[in-house]
Design a protein around this motif. Structure first.
Motif, PDB file in Angstrom:
ATOM      1  N   SER A   1       4.268   2.983  -7.577  1.00 31.46           N
ATOM      2  CA  SER A   1       4.688   1.745  -6.912  1.00 31.46           C
ATOM      3  C   SER A   1       3.624   1.246  -5.940  1.00 31.46           C
TER       4      SER A   1
ATOM      5  N   ASN B   1       0.800  -0.487  -7.766  1.00 32.13           N
ATOM      6  CA  ASN B   1       1.264  -1.784  -8.256  1.00 32.13           C
ATOM      7  C   ASN B   1       1.107  -2.859  -7.191  1.00 32.13           C
TER       8      ASN B   1
ATOM      9  N   GLU C   1      -0.559  -3.924 -11.647  1.00 38.18           N
ATOM     10  CA  GLU C   1       0.338  -3.112 -12.480  1.00 38.18           C
ATOM     11  C   GLU C   1      -0.399  -2.111 -13.358  1.00 38.18           C
TER      12      GLU C   1
ATOM     13  N   GLY D   1      -1.353   0.819 -11.339  1.00 36.33           N
ATOM     14  CA  GLY D   1      -0.120   1.530 -11.025  1.00 36.33           C
ATOM     15  C   GLY D   1       0.330   2.392 -12.181  1.00 36.33           C
TER      16      GLY D   1
END
Length: 476
Positions: free
Chosen positions: A95, A98, A103, A106
């Motif tokens: 998280s 991200n 993303e 992540g």
């Protein structure tokens, strides 16, 4: 190409995670976090790794390997403490990356953690099985050889029955909710620490000074035994002991006042765990020559039995059997929250992001439980011990480098950290570099398998994740 790159670098809004994680009940205190972390750090590793690492890499210098690993893990713990105080979300490094880098990064960090968790659950369960078998053998009870270890036809073993049963039982316990489990965890950890102190007190009476000479054996060319290279190789394998840092951070969304509680829990776990590791390993290598611990998954109890303390040895085995469960609890909690985070963000099927009436991501929990049962019952203990550190180190590198991006946003679009990593930016770079050096010293098989794991991760992300990503759909 530009469109794809833009998708990969899409960053999540922290407010979205706060909203999504709102169904997770914040019940954990500083004591609970130290209990979870210590249950993991002072778990299977303290009962198993000192003997194996001494025999395979360091000789009597195994405490130095623990210290080297603790320094690297300590630097990473400082980075974890700052990041978790600013970004109190489930899924830890997944998280956080991200939000900080996008993303795709992540996913890479989370995928590395998933390997760590899968292997850690299996490794811990295998250690528990070894202690259970040793304890039962002392009472004259033995399982059929086929059910005593991972798949190894040369030794006649095909399935580790006790490892599978241990994972199943802990999965059932965790499914009843984090608050209830944390009470059990704290009680187990308290008992375990008392028995470790008893081991040290009794073991000191059976020390033989000659077993410490030479303290750092000369390096054996062509091997990872002896000298500085042996200590570094031992530190690489020992890093499994410090997986507990991420196991704590994965539960940030279920922590009371995480801005203060998380740093205290992380640093408290490091100090407590390292002290116990050094004490146990020093006593262990002083009781018997280090080569006697080769391929022994229950060295502490074995040393007590052969030193003429069978009652204390059996007490240690019983507490190890219960205490290792505390490590399984911590890992299953963390791993289920990571898989929940994947489902929450749509990178794996959304059903994994489901939360039940007990505030537990039960679909994610039972997925990791079943898969870990298969892994833990099939792969041998020593093989798992070699692999488990790789994912941890990759996550530590990501979180350390993430501090650079975090500092630029603190007080801008993110809250100010209640705890800041000291020595910025020098210690931040040293933290990432230290983990990279330890990773480089891992077994070749561990590095190759990690590369293979990342290839699978890329296939999953580009084949499924990027097409179902909640973030990508929202930004269209």
């Amino acid at each position: 190409m530009k469109k794809l790159l833009a998708r990969l670098l899409l960053r999540e809004d922290p407010a979205t995670y706060q909203l999504k994680d709102g169904s997770l009940a914040p019940t954990l205190t500083t004591l609970d976090l130290i209990g979870l972390g210590t249950g993991m750090v002072v778990g299977t590793a303290i009962f198993t790794l000192p003997g194996i690492v001494a025999a395979e890499h360091t000789g009597p210098a195994v405490p130095l390997a623990f210290i080297v690993a603790a320094v690297g893990a300590g630097l990473s713990a400082l980075a974890y403490a700052e990041t978790s105080s600013v970004l109190p979300f489930a899924g830890s490094a997944f998280s956080w990356m991200n939000v900080l880098f996008g993303e795709f990064f992540g996913w890479i960090a989370g995928w590395a953690l998933l390997a760590e968790y899968f292997i850690s659950v299996a490794f811990v369960a295998s250690g528990w099985s070894a202690y259970m078998q040793g304890f039962l053998a002392s009472l004259g009870v033995k399982l059929p050889v086929a059910l005593t270890g991972g798949f190894n036809p040369h030794q006649g073993s095909y399935l580790d029955l006790f490892a599978a049963l241990a994972i199943l039982l802990v999965g059932w316990l965790v499914s009843h909710g984090v608050h209830q489990v944390s009470r059990i965890e704290n009680a187990i950890v308290a008992i375990k620490l008392l028995v470790i102190i008893l081991f040290v007190a009794v073991g000191v009476t059976a020390l033989h000074p000659q077993n410490y000479t030479p303290f750092i054996p000369p390096h054996r060319p062509g091997t990872t035994f002896g000298g500085l290279s042996g200590i570094m190789a031992g530190a690489s394998q020992i890093f499994i002991a410090y997986v507990g840092f991420d196991a704590i951070a994965a539960n940030t969304a279920e922590t009371k006042n995480p801005q203060k509680t998380m740093p205290r829990g992380l640093i408290g776990t490091l100090v407590l765990g390292t002290g116990f590791f050094i004490a146990v390993s020093l006593v262990l290598v002083g009781m018997f020559p280090y080569h006697r611990y080769a391929n022994n998954a229950e060295p502490a109890a074995w040393a007590l039995r052969h030193a003429g303390h069978p009652l204390v040895a059996n007490l240690l085995s019983v507490v190890a059997l219960v205490g290792i469960f505390s490590a399984l609890i911590a890992i299953l909690l963390a791993s289920s929250r990571l898989i929940y985070a994947f489902g929450r963000d749509g990178l794996l099927p959304k059903t994994l992001g489901h939360i039940d009436a007990n505030h537990v991501p039960n679909h994610a929990l039972w997925t990791i439980t079943v898969l870990a049962m298969i892994l833990g019952s099939v792969f041998p203990f020593t093989f798992l011990a070699t692999l488990v550190s790789a994912g941890t180190l990759v996550a530590f590198i990501f979180v350390s480098l993430g501090i650079y991006a975090l500092r630029k946003r603190e007080g801008v679009d993110l809250p100010e950290a209640s705890f800041k990593m000291p020595g910025y930016p020098v210690l931040t770079a040293l933290s990432a570099l230290f983990s990279a050096v330890i990773f480089w010293n891992l077994d070749v098989d561990a590095k190759l398998l990690m590369v293979g794991w990342f290839v699978i991760g890329l296939l999953v992300y580009f084949g499924y994740g990027i097409r179902h990503s909640v973030l990508v759909k929202r930004k269209k």
